[in-house]
Design a protein around this motif. Structure first.
Motif, mmCIF file in Angstrom:
data_model
loop_
_atom_site.group_PDB
_atom_site.id
_atom_site.type_symbol
_atom_site.label_atom_id
_atom_site.label_comp_id
_atom_site.label_asym_id
_atom_site.label_seq_id
_atom_site.Cartn_x
_atom_site.Cartn_y
_atom_site.Cartn_z
ATOM 1 N N ASN A 73 0.817 -1.215 0.000
ATOM 2 C CA ASN A 73 0.000 0.000 0.000
ATOM 3 C C ASN A 73 0.848 1.261 0.000
ATOM 4 O OD1 ASN A 73 -2.695 -0.863 -0.206
ATOM 5 N ND2 ASN A 73 -2.691 -1.499 1.923
ATOM 6 N N ILE A 74 2.049 1.203 0.579
ATOM 7 C CA ILE A 74 2.957 2.353 0.525
ATOM 8 C C ILE A 74 3.256 2.699 -0.931
ATOM 9 C CG2 ILE A 74 5.333 3.095 0.979
ATOM 10 C CD1 ILE A 74 5.124 1.583 3.661
ATOM 11 N N PHE A 75 3.532 1.663 -1.727
ATOM 12 C CA PHE A 75 3.854 1.906 -3.139
ATOM 13 C C PHE A 75 2.607 2.163 -3.981
ATOM 14 C CE2 PHE A 75 7.583 -0.367 -1.583
ATOM 15 C CZ PHE A 75 8.586 0.485 -2.025
ATOM 16 N N LYS A 76 1.535 1.449 -3.689
ATOM 17 C CA LYS A 76 0.305 1.605 -4.470
ATOM 18 C C LYS A 76 -0.250 3.022 -4.377
ATOM 19 C CE LYS A 76 -4.308 -0.441 -4.957
ATOM 20 N NZ LYS A 76 -5.208 -1.495 -4.451
ATOM 21 N N TYR A 77 -0.215 3.607 -3.178
ATOM 22 C CA TYR A 77 -0.770 4.940 -2.966
ATOM 23 C C TYR A 77 0.301 6.028 -2.893
ATOM 24 C CZ TYR A 77 -5.064 2.411 -2.113
ATOM 25 O OH TYR A 77 -6.162 1.597 -2.257
ATOM 26 N N LYS A 78 1.534 5.695 -3.245
ATOM 27 C CA LYS A 78 2.657 6.659 -3.287
ATOM 28 C C LYS A 78 2.712 7.500 -2.010
ATOM 29 C CE LYS A 78 2.646 6.903 -8.284
ATOM 30 N NZ LYS A 78 1.412 6.534 -8.922
ATOM 31 N N MET A 79 2.796 6.819 -0.901
ATOM 32 C CA MET A 79 2.721 7.495 0.392
ATOM 33 C C MET A 79 3.989 8.255 0.771
ATOM 34 S SD MET A 79 0.680 4.882 2.797
ATOM 35 C CE MET A 79 -0.839 4.155 2.280
ATOM 36 N N TRP A 80 5.044 8.146 -0.010
ATOM 37 C CA TRP A 80 6.268 8.857 0.301
ATOM 38 C C TRP A 80 6.179 10.337 -0.071
ATOM 39 C CZ3 TRP A 80 5.949 4.920 -3.307
ATOM 40 C CH2 TRP A 80 5.932 5.319 -4.627
ATOM 41 N N ARG A 81 5.104 10.741 -0.720
ATOM 42 C CA ARG A 81 4.935 12.148 -1.082
ATOM 43 C C ARG A 81 4.667 13.003 0.152
ATOM 44 N NH1 ARG A 81 0.492 12.092 -5.538
ATOM 45 N NH2 ARG A 81 -0.396 10.738 -3.966
ATOM 46 N N LYS A 82 4.989 14.266 0.048
ATOM 47 C CA LYS A 82 4.914 15.203 1.175
ATOM 48 C C LYS A 82 3.526 15.259 1.806
ATOM 49 C CE LYS A 82 5.862 20.041 2.233
ATOM 50 N NZ LYS A 82 6.261 21.331 1.670
ATOM 51 N N GLU A 83 2.483 15.255 0.983
ATOM 52 C CA GLU A 83 1.125 15.392 1.521
ATOM 53 C C GLU A 83 0.626 14.124 2.216
ATOM 54 O OE1 GLU A 83 0.916 14.616 -2.914
ATOM 55 O OE2 GLU A 83 1.892 16.114 -1.666
ATOM 56 N N LYS A 84 1.338 13.012 2.053
ATOM 57 C CA LYS A 84 0.939 11.755 2.705
ATOM 58 C C LYS A 84 1.989 11.274 3.703
ATOM 59 C CE LYS A 84 -2.009 10.079 -0.979
ATOM 60 N NZ LYS A 84 -2.393 8.932 -1.774
ATOM 61 N N LEU A 85 2.791 12.193 4.204
ATOM 62 C CA LEU A 85 3.904 11.842 5.083
ATOM 63 C C LEU A 85 3.445 11.165 6.378
ATOM 64 C CD1 LEU A 85 6.945 11.932 5.228
ATOM 65 C CD2 LEU A 85 6.776 14.152 6.358
ATOM 66 N N VAL A 86 2.323 11.584 6.938
ATOM 67 C CA VAL A 86 1.814 10.984 8.171
ATOM 68 C C VAL A 86 1.416 9.530 7.919
ATOM 69 C CG1 VAL A 86 -0.002 11.096 9.913
ATOM 70 C CG2 VAL A 86 1.073 13.193 9.124
ATOM 71 N N LEU A 87 0.697 9.265 6.836
ATOM 72 C CA LEU A 87 0.325 7.891 6.487
ATOM 73 C C LEU A 87 1.560 7.041 6.202
ATOM 74 C CD1 LEU A 87 -2.766 8.454 4.170
ATOM 75 C CD2 LEU A 87 -2.745 7.445 6.451
#
Length: 154
Positions: A73-87
């Motif tokens: 899910n980290i890769f699927k939803y590109k969670m490394w982006r600034k706006e998703k840093l908490v997730l």
């Protein structure tokens, strides 16, 4: 089966495994299993809960699938982006906890070490119970030893 059918089949399995629905089911299964383990531990002791839930292959598989789902899910939803840093931090922290617990489970060991004040110790009593057997058949002998979790449930 053609290679295209195989790739399609594997992609469907991967997408199902990394889906939010599967994550919800696995988290629910995890919550129910540790809840049941708590009642088992209350009635049959820690060894009973270890034998039925915590040391069971199905429980280890569930934790492995949860970790794969978190990382997927980290890769699927590109969670490394600034706006998703908490997730991203939340998912990575749980993945690190699961990986660390797996390392401890398969490489570490439990036991008791009595250390008196001002002294040092280099021995410990393992918590593993071993069953050893020798079978003699006149001319041949077979020997085996396995660690087991002994409880009233197993």
């Amino acid at each position: 089966m053609h290679i295209y059918q195989f790739v399609y089949f594997m992609k469907r399995i991967f997408n199902t495994l990394i889906s939010m629905e599967m994550m919800g089911l696995m988290v629910l299964a995890f919550a129910v299993s540790i809840g049941v383990a708590t009642f088992i531990e209350n009635d049959f002791g820690t060894q009973g809960a270890k034998a039925v839930v915590y040391n069971a292959t199905w429980f280890e598989t569930l934790l492995l699938l949860l970790c794969i789902n978190l990382i997927g899910n980290i890769f699927k939803y590109k969670m490394w982006r600034k706006e998703k840093l908490v997730l991203f931090t939340f998912h990575v922290s749980f993945a690190v906890i699961l990986i660390g617990s797996g390392i401890t489970r398969f490489i570490g060991y439990e036991g008791i070490m009595n250390i008196r004040e001002g002294e040092s110790e280099n021995t410990m009593l393992s918590d593993l119970t071993w069953v050893m057997a020798e079978v003699h058949d006149g001319s041949s002998m077979v020997y085996t030893d396995d660690d087991v979790v002994m409880s009233s449930l197993s």
